[in-house]
Design an enzyme around this catalytic site. Structure first.
Site, PDB file in Angstrom:
ATOM      1  CB  ILE A  17      32.195  51.223  49.540  1.00  0.00           C
ATOM      2  CG1 ILE A  17      32.133  50.105  49.422  1.00  0.00           C
ATOM      3  CG2 ILE A  17      33.655  51.977  50.691  1.00  0.00           C
ATOM      4  CD1 ILE A  17      32.905  48.605  49.435  1.00  0.00           C
ATOM      5  N   GLY A  18      31.943  54.531  48.312  1.00  0.00           N
ATOM      6  CA  GLY A  18      32.137  55.794  48.534  1.00  0.00           C
ATOM      7  C   GLY A  18      30.860  56.550  48.979  1.00  0.00           C
ATOM      8  NE  ARG A  93      31.964  38.457  47.249  1.00  0.00           N
ATOM      9  CZ  ARG A  93      32.149  36.854  48.158  1.00  0.00           C
ATOM     10  NH1 ARG A  93      32.215  35.762  47.570  1.00  0.00           N
ATOM     11  NH2 ARG A  93      31.561  37.278  49.559  1.00  0.00           N
ATOM     12  CG  ASP A 163      38.075  40.199  56.853  1.00  0.00           C
ATOM     13  OD1 ASP A 163      36.983  39.541  56.280  1.00  0.00           O
ATOM     14  OD2 ASP A 163      38.876  40.739  56.400  1.00  0.00           O
ATOM     15  CG  HIS A 191      39.057  40.307  52.644  1.00  0.00           C
ATOM     16  ND1 HIS A 191      37.711  40.220  53.440  1.00  0.00           N
ATOM     17  CD2 HIS A 191      37.790  41.019  51.326  1.00  0.00           C
ATOM     18  CE1 HIS A 191      36.868  41.199  53.689  1.00  0.00           C
ATOM     19  NE2 HIS A 191      36.199  41.122  52.462  1.00  0.00           N
TER      20      HIS A 191
END
Ligand SMILES: NC(=O)c1ccc[n+]([C@@H]2O[C@H](COP(=O)([O-])OP(=O)(O)OC[C@H]3O[C@@H](n4cnc5c(N)ncnc54)[C@H](O)[C@@H]3O)[C@@H](O)[C@H]2O)c1
Ligand SMILES: O=C(O)C[C@H](O)C(=O)O
Length: 330
Positions: A17-18, A93, A163, A191
């Site tokens: 993500i970074g 996850r 979402d 979330h």
């Protein structure tokens, strides 16, 4: 006169993500095209070499708005005087897991970082927790940070915007309307697959979206499960959890919080003030409008029986998660 730079701390800077996030922050997409930023990048000691590589690439972009950057493995350094904190760094996850399965491992990160933010960040710091399970991690960071008496509980938020964006795209596909025409959507709660994406109030160019959809079975059997399980579907397809869309949602969340939503509803995970019967302090997805750096919950929405059931279901999961971390907060 040029604006003073804003200090933006980003954790998990070497992660996926970074890598999608930092370049967009440095190019002005988050805080505005006239707002210089200083990036304060936190990651684990073993990731420092990779962070240096990302910094080399940031340098090679020659972003006019990038006024400085540091890398560190010390939260006390990363959050020093930070005005915006994006808490991304945490374990993601894998297939077959739920986000709450990460709680035991990831929760400790947010006790440490909550304490560092509470002691070192700017008093009006705005915090967005992305690392999962993000609502409860935001709750942990908030509870610990406010003990130091400097920063404000209301400025700790969790990311429900992904979402919200997923729900918008599904509705645009179903109705054949443009995403930009869709107003007044909300995703209530956690979330997690229990979230409740609610389009009862959504309109498109003045038309009511529930009437355009006109398919209650689609709502229950397709829309809600698709939005709720989208993260797992991406992990299944990519072998990795969402990254670019998560970074995009983080940019949307902070941009709207800082620069305003111009009267439009956006979903933010925020500490409840008791609205809609949600217990105070729980980080819960609410519809908000934002102005002058503050968010305000949209009030007065009718909650029918189906909605109340869904809102309570997702709340109960958050209460369970809170109980699971109470020892960390004692
Ligand atoms: N809320 C959402 O909508 C949403 C969406 C996507 C992903 N996520 C979550 O975001 C988190 C990061 O995802 P990713 O794909 O970037 O993971 P990643 O494994 O690619 O990167 C995580 C980074 O965090 C670092 N890190 C781990 N512990 C840290 C700590 N204590 N301090 C600082 N850095 C630390 C790691 O070294 C790594 O560089 C995961 O928990 C994931 O589940 C949330
Ligand atoms: O699903 C995940 O674990 C990652 C993220 O929370 C997502 O919704 O894509």
């Amino acid at each position: 006169m040029a604006k003073a730079p804003v200090r933006v701390a980003v954790t998990g800077a070497a992660g996926q993500i970074g890598y999608s996030l930092l370049f967009r922050i440095a190019s002005g997409e988050m805080l505005g095209k006239d707002q210089p930023v200083i990036l304060q990048l936190l990651d684990l000691p073993q990731a420092q070499k990779a962070v240096k590589g990302v910094m080399m690439e940031l340098e090679d972009c020659a972003f006019p708005l990038l006024a400085g950057m540091i890398a560190t493995d010390d939260p006390n350094v990363a959050f020093k005087d930070a005005q915006v904190c994006l808490l991304v760094g945490a374990r993601p996850r894998g297939p077959g897991m739920e986000r709450k399965d990460l709680l035991t491992e990831n929760a400790k990160i947010f006790t440490v970082q909550g304490a560092a933010i509470g002691q070192h960040a700017a008093p009006d710091v705005k915090v967005l927790v992305v690392g999962n399970p993000c609502n409860t991690n935001a709750y942990i960071a908030k509870e610990i940070a406010v003990k130091y008496g400097r920063v404000s509980a209301k400025n700790f938020t969790g990311m429900l915007r992904l979402d919200h964006n997923r729900a918008l795209s599904q509705l645009a596909g179903k109705t054949g309307r443009e995403v930009s025409s869709l107003k007044n959507l909300v995703v209530w709660g956690n979330h997690s697959p229990t979230m409740y994406a609610d389009y009862r109030f959504t309109t498109s160019n003045g038309d009511k979206v529930p009437a355009l959809v006109n398919d209650e079975a689609w709502n229950r059997d397709v829309f809600l499960p698709t939005v709720g399980k989208r993260g797992a579907a991406i992990i299944e397809a990519r072998g990795l959890s969402s990254a670019a869309s998560a970074a995009n949602a983080a940019i949307d969340h902070i941009r709207d919080w800082v620069l305003g939503s111009n009267g439009e509803w956006v979903t933010m995970g925020i500490p409840s003030d008791g609205s809609y019967g949600i217990p105070e302090g729980i980080i819960y997805g609410f519809p908000v409008t934002t102005e002058n750096g503050e968010y305000k919950i949209v009030q007065g929405l009718e909650i029918d029986q189906f909605s109340r059931e869904r809102m309570t279901h997702t709340l109960n999961e958050l209460l369970e998660e809170r109980d699971g971390v109470k020892d960390l907060l004692a």
